[in-house]
Write a protein that holds these residues in place. Structure first.
Motif, short mmCIF file in Angstrom:
data_model
loop_
_atom_site.label_atom_id
_atom_site.label_comp_id
_atom_site.label_asym_id
_atom_site.label_seq_id
_atom_site.Cartn_x
_atom_site.Cartn_y
_atom_site.Cartn_z
N MET A 1 0.83 -1.18 0.00
CA MET A 1 0.00 0.00 0.00
C MET A 1 0.89 1.25 0.00
O MET A 1 1.75 1.42 0.84
N ALA A 2 0.66 2.15 -0.94
CA ALA A 2 1.43 3.38 -1.05
C ALA A 2 0.91 4.41 -0.05
O ALA A 2 -0.27 4.49 0.21
N VAL A 3 1.83 5.18 0.48
CA VAL A 3 1.46 6.24 1.42
C VAL A 3 1.38 7.54 0.65
O VAL A 3 2.31 7.92 -0.05
N SER A 4 0.25 8.22 0.78
CA SER A 4 0.07 9.50 0.12
C SER A 4 0.58 10.62 1.02
O SER A 4 0.40 10.57 2.24
N PRO A 5 1.19 11.64 0.43
CA PRO A 5 1.54 12.80 1.24
C PRO A 5 0.27 13.50 1.72
O PRO A 5 -0.79 13.38 1.09
N VAL A 6 0.40 14.21 2.81
CA VAL A 6 -0.76 14.86 3.43
C VAL A 6 -0.48 16.36 3.55
O VAL A 6 0.62 16.77 3.90
N ARG A 22 3.18 16.66 5.00
CA ARG A 22 3.82 15.52 5.66
C ARG A 22 3.92 14.35 4.69
O ARG A 22 2.98 14.05 3.96
N LEU A 23 5.08 13.70 4.69
CA LEU A 23 5.30 12.49 3.91
C LEU A 23 6.17 11.58 4.77
O LEU A 23 7.31 11.94 5.09
N MET A 68 8.89 17.58 -0.72
CA MET A 68 8.84 16.90 -2.00
C MET A 68 9.18 17.90 -3.11
O MET A 68 8.27 18.50 -3.70
N PRO A 69 10.46 18.10 -3.38
CA PRO A 69 10.82 19.03 -4.45
C PRO A 69 10.15 18.61 -5.77
O PRO A 69 10.13 17.43 -6.11
N HIS A 70 9.57 19.60 -6.44
CA HIS A 70 8.78 19.29 -7.65
C HIS A 70 8.88 20.43 -8.65
O HIS A 70 9.17 21.57 -8.28
N LYS A 71 8.62 20.12 -9.88
CA LYS A 71 8.62 21.12 -10.95
C LYS A 71 7.26 21.81 -11.05
O LYS A 71 7.16 23.01 -11.19
N ALA A 100 1.73 17.47 -6.70
CA ALA A 100 3.07 17.91 -7.05
C ALA A 100 3.65 16.88 -8.02
O ALA A 100 3.80 15.71 -7.66
N ASP A 101 3.94 17.33 -9.24
CA ASP A 101 4.42 16.41 -10.28
C ASP A 101 3.55 15.16 -10.35
O ASP A 101 4.03 14.03 -10.33
N ASP A 102 2.25 15.38 -10.38
CA ASP A 102 1.23 14.33 -10.51
C ASP A 102 1.10 13.40 -9.30
O ASP A 102 0.44 12.37 -9.39
N VAL A 103 1.69 13.75 -8.18
CA VAL A 103 1.50 12.99 -6.94
C VAL A 103 0.48 13.76 -6.12
O VAL A 103 0.72 14.89 -5.69
N GLY A 104 -0.68 13.16 -5.91
CA GLY A 104 -1.77 13.82 -5.19
C GLY A 104 -1.57 13.81 -3.69
O GLY A 104 -1.02 12.85 -3.12
N PHE A 105 -2.00 14.87 -3.04
CA PHE A 105 -1.94 14.99 -1.60
C PHE A 105 -3.32 14.73 -1.00
O PHE A 105 -4.33 15.16 -1.56
#
Length: 152
Positions: A1-6, A22-23, A68-71, A100-105
């Motif tokens: 199970m992947a952990v999503s950033p919050v 938070r991640l 989470m550094p992102h473009k 952020a860079d297609d990673v949903g929070f």
């Protein structure tokens, strides 16, 4: 199970707005001290609702970049106000999505209200105003490089 950033938004007694990302065990947090920024905007005759939303975008961008550094940051939120944003004295913000860079929070406490952000003139007439902002905010390469270096 992947952990999503919050992303957690918290209004602290109408005096500050806390933005925390938070991640895993990593987190970053920044506050917008409302009394200070409102005083500055009033003194310089700036529209508080518009300036607040610009600052809100910037604080989310900075907070997320620290964990989470992102473009590319995608922000979507609804705003309801008691007048057009230039003249609003009350706003309600509902943060719908952040990625952020297609990673949903995952968003916690994404809805908050601010009142008294502008002095109401005697001829003020409340007119419901509602809009949705869907921003794509790019991180300049030089800034992204610095955030990536900080993460190492």
């Amino acid at each position: 199970m992947a952990v999503s950033p919050v992303l957690v938004i918290k209004l602290v007694k109408d005096s500050a707005l806390s933005v925390r990302a938070r991640l895993y065990d990593d987190f970053a947090e920044h506050e917008i001290v409302l009394n200070s920024v409102l005083t500055y905007w009033w003194a310089n005759n700036m529209p508080p609702a518009i300036k607040f939303l610009e600052l809100f975008d910037s604080v989310i961008k900075r907070t997320v970049n620290e964990i989470m550094p992102h473009k590319t940051l995608n922000l979507k939120y609804e705003v309801k106000a008691n007048q057009i944003l230039d003249k609003a004295s009350e706003i309600e913000v509902n943060l719908i999505s952040v990625s952020a860079d297609d990673v949903g929070f995952k968003i916690e406490n994404g809805m908050f209200s601010l009142s008294g952000i502008r002095k109401v003139e005697p001829d003020f007439e409340a007119k419901d105003f509602e809009t949705t902002f869907d921003h794509v905010i790019e991180t300049p390469d030089i800034v992204l490089k610095k955030y990536l270096e900080m993460k190492k």
